[in-house]
Design an enzyme around this catalytic site. Structure first.
Site, PDB file in Angstrom:
ATOM      1  CB  SER A   1    -112.442 -16.896 -35.674  1.00  0.00           C
ATOM      2  OG  SER A   1    -111.901 -16.506 -36.854  1.00  0.00           O
TER       3      SER A   1
ATOM      4  CG  HIS B   1    -111.907 -12.040 -34.899  1.00  0.00           C
ATOM      5  ND1 HIS B   1    -111.300 -10.879 -34.328  1.00  0.00           N
ATOM      6  CD2 HIS B   1    -110.875 -12.666 -35.605  1.00  0.00           C
ATOM      7  CE1 HIS B   1    -110.135 -11.072 -34.394  1.00  0.00           C
ATOM      8  NE2 HIS B   1    -109.740 -12.057 -35.388  1.00  0.00           N
TER       9      HIS B   1
ATOM     10  CG  MET C   1    -105.487 -13.597 -42.691  1.00  0.00           C
ATOM     11  SD  MET C   1    -105.052 -15.510 -42.228  1.00  0.00           S
ATOM     12  CE  MET C   1    -105.882 -15.634 -40.869  1.00  0.00           C
TER      13      MET C   1
ATOM     14  CG  MET D   1    -102.034 -12.615 -32.892  1.00  0.00           C
ATOM     15  SD  MET D   1    -103.609 -13.068 -33.193  1.00  0.00           S
ATOM     16  CE  MET D   1    -103.557 -14.806 -33.956  1.00  0.00           C
TER      17      MET D   1
ATOM     18  N   GLY E   1    -102.509 -16.854 -39.133  1.00  0.00           N
ATOM     19  CA  GLY E   1    -102.314 -17.627 -40.329  1.00  0.00           C
ATOM     20  C   GLY E   1    -103.790 -18.472 -40.655  1.00  0.00           C
ATOM     21  CG  PHE E   2    -103.559 -21.362 -41.634  1.00  0.00           C
ATOM     22  CD1 PHE E   2    -103.950 -21.656 -42.834  1.00  0.00           C
ATOM     23  CD2 PHE E   2    -102.040 -21.127 -41.512  1.00  0.00           C
ATOM     24  CE1 PHE E   2    -103.506 -21.689 -43.865  1.00  0.00           C
ATOM     25  CE2 PHE E   2    -101.349 -20.859 -42.656  1.00  0.00           C
ATOM     26  CZ  PHE E   2    -102.074 -21.259 -43.903  1.00  0.00           C
ATOM     27  N   GLY E   3    -106.676 -20.969 -38.887  1.00  0.00           N
ATOM     28  CA  GLY E   3    -107.605 -21.599 -37.669  1.00  0.00           C
ATOM     29  C   GLY E   3    -107.141 -22.964 -37.114  1.00  0.00           C
ATOM     30  N   GLY E   4    -107.779 -23.292 -36.062  1.00  0.00           N
ATOM     31  CA  GLY E   4    -107.367 -24.764 -35.420  1.00  0.00           C
ATOM     32  C   GLY E   4    -106.240 -25.130 -34.911  1.00  0.00           C
TER      33      GLY E   4
ATOM     34  CG  ASP F   1    -107.510 -14.556 -33.000  1.00  0.00           C
ATOM     35  OD1 ASP F   1    -107.848 -15.670 -33.109  1.00  0.00           O
ATOM     36  OD2 ASP F   1    -107.232 -13.856 -33.978  1.00  0.00           O
ATOM     37  N   GLY F   2    -106.716 -17.290 -30.861  1.00  0.00           N
ATOM     38  CA  GLY F   2    -106.103 -18.428 -31.292  1.00  0.00           C
ATOM     39  C   GLY F   2    -106.326 -19.568 -30.033  1.00  0.00           C
ATOM     40  N   GLY F   3    -106.800 -20.976 -30.607  1.00  0.00           N
ATOM     41  CA  GLY F   3    -107.046 -21.806 -29.736  1.00  0.00           C
ATOM     42  C   GLY F   3    -107.989 -21.701 -28.588  1.00  0.00           C
TER      43      GLY F   3
ATOM     44  N   GLY G   1    -112.867 -19.541 -33.162  1.00  0.00           N
ATOM     45  CA  GLY G   1    -113.254 -19.997 -34.481  1.00  0.00           C
ATOM     46  C   GLY G   1    -113.553 -21.579 -34.370  1.00  0.00           C
ATOM     47  CB  SER G   2    -111.830 -24.835 -34.689  1.00  0.00           C
ATOM     48  OG  SER G   2    -110.707 -24.314 -34.001  1.00  0.00           O
TER      49      SER G   2
HETATM   50  O1  LIG Z   1    -106.307 -15.062 -36.737  1.00  0.00           O
HETATM   51  C1  LIG Z   1    -106.851 -16.100 -36.564  1.00  0.00           C
HETATM   52  C2  LIG Z   1    -105.493 -17.075 -37.047  1.00  0.00           C
HETATM   53  O2  LIG Z   1    -104.508 -16.408 -37.616  1.00  0.00           O
HETATM   54  C3  LIG Z   1    -107.881 -16.757 -35.745  1.00  0.00           C
HETATM   55  O3  LIG Z   1    -108.838 -15.569 -35.568  1.00  0.00           O
HETATM   56  C4  LIG Z   1    -108.447 -18.010 -36.038  1.00  0.00           C
HETATM   57  O4  LIG Z   1    -109.307 -17.997 -37.086  1.00  0.00           O
HETATM   58  C5  LIG Z   1    -109.024 -18.520 -34.729  1.00  0.00           C
HETATM   59  O5  LIG Z   1    -109.388 -19.947 -34.852  1.00  0.00           O
HETATM   60  P1  LIG Z   1    -109.284 -20.964 -33.653  1.00  0.00           P
HETATM   61  O6  LIG Z   1    -107.974 -20.992 -33.237  1.00  0.00           O
HETATM   62  O7  LIG Z   1    -110.264 -20.443 -32.607  1.00  0.00           O
HETATM   63  O8  LIG Z   1    -109.682 -22.138 -34.430  1.00  0.00           O
END
Ligand SMILES: O=C(CO)[C@@H](O)[C@H](O)COP(=O)(O)O
Length: 307
Positions: free
Chosen positions: A61, A86, A90, A223, A228-231, A257-259, A279-280
């Site tokens: 991401s 990815h 937003m 999801m 909204g946010f990474g991490g 997607d997410g975590g 992402g992170s």
């Molecule tokens: O769309 C999103 C958050 O809304 C994701 O794409 C995050 O960017 C994923 O980040 P991590 O949870 O992997 O750090």
């Protein structure tokens, strides 16, 4: 071995579709996306009978990247083995909150058209990138750009994102109940791969209509955090949705997607997810290539594409 062949052929059919549309726009076609132009007709009758499997696609991401160096970050991820990039699109301009609220409320009261504007702008509490950034990045990479639209009016972005060079266009089911058929038609007509995303609170049944019928979406993005946010922390309950979906649609691209990262990939892969957004866990790793490789191997093992 044979199952690998089936999966590769299925994936290649998707890739050829996008490559053709990219080439008509004189974009450099992704070498890795176009190298095996296997058509469905090359799959032997014997292979057609094999149980299906879907290949891993690991999508870092870019929200976790250094935006000031987006092109080199993209190149770095591709060189580390990323299959897709990815891109989180937003938009949040909440006219009902913050310092514009009095003016906005007055406008909403007297001119209902402003309500449409307010609604069309607000989906998440964040602002990231739009078509101009995708277009800039496209000049530097041939990679598959997996665009996730966290906006309430995705239809407004199909044309501009296609022109910018997006490869996949994933919109949210929560905001597309009334116009998803038109959306899917337009996305396909522009040569992009249509996907539908759902937030953690949305039941999986809501995407079924979009997977059935003549004009289905080609990917579902489950999801695993609130968009909204990474991490954020992975929500394990979402794996029930993935499992249900995989049982019903053995050959569908299912993205999570997410975590996602080394500590959660086993759970996601064994539930049946094959497209992994991370992402992170990737950008924050000492050795991102090793993380990407671990994510990919775990998915391909769960899909029984490798031992
Ligand atoms: O769309 C999103 C958050 O809304 C994701 O794409 C995050 O960017 C994923 O980040 P991590 O949870 O992997 O750090």
């Amino acid at each position: 071995m044979m199952r690998v062949g089936k999966a590769v052929a299925t994936v290649a059919a998707h890739r050829v579709f996008r490559c053709e549309s990219l080439s008509t726009k004189s974009l450099n076609t992704p070498a890795n996306l176009c190298s095996s132009p296997i058509s469905d007709t090359t799959i032997s009758p014997e292979l057609r009978k094999m149980p299906s499997a879907v290949e891993a696609k690991i999508a870092p991401s870019m929200l976790s990247s250094d935006f000031a160096n987006l092109a080199s970050e993209a190149e770095r991820m591709v060189s580390f083995g990323a299959d897709w990039l990815h891109m989180d699109i937003m938009i949040d301009v909440d006219l009902q909150d913050g310092y514009v609220s009095d003016l906005a409320k007055a406008l909403l009261l007297f001119f209902p058209i402003y309500q449409k504007l307010a609604d069309s702008c607000h989906f998440v509490q964040n602002l990231t990138i739009g078509a101009p950034v995708i277009a800039s990045l496209r000049k530097h990479t041939k990679a598959y750009l997996d665009c996730h639209l966290m906006v309430t009016n995705p239809l407004d972005y199909v044309d501009q994102l296609s022109k910018a060079g997006a490869s996949g266009f994933t919109f949210h089911v929560e905001v597309s109940q009334d116009n998803w058929q038109e959306l899917v038609t337009q996305i396909k007509s522009k040569g992009m791969k249509p996907g539908v995303a759902l937030k953690p609170g949305t039941p999986i049944e809501d995407v079924y209509p979009l997977l059935e019928g003549e004009n289905p979406v080609e990917m579902v993005l489950v999801m695993t955090v609130e968009p909204g946010f990474g991490g954020q922390k992975f929500i394990p309950d979402m794996m029930n949705k993935v499992r249900t979906l995989r049982e019903k649609y053995p050959e569908l691209d299912i993205e999570v997607d997410g975590g996602l990262g080394p500590s959660t990939i086993e759970e996601a892969a064994s539930a049946g997810a094959n497209c992994i957004v991370a992402g992170s866990s990737v950008f924050g790793a000492q050795d991102p290539a090793q993380v990407i490789s671990l994510l990919k191997t775990t998915v391909n093992k769960a899909q029984k594409l490798v031992k």
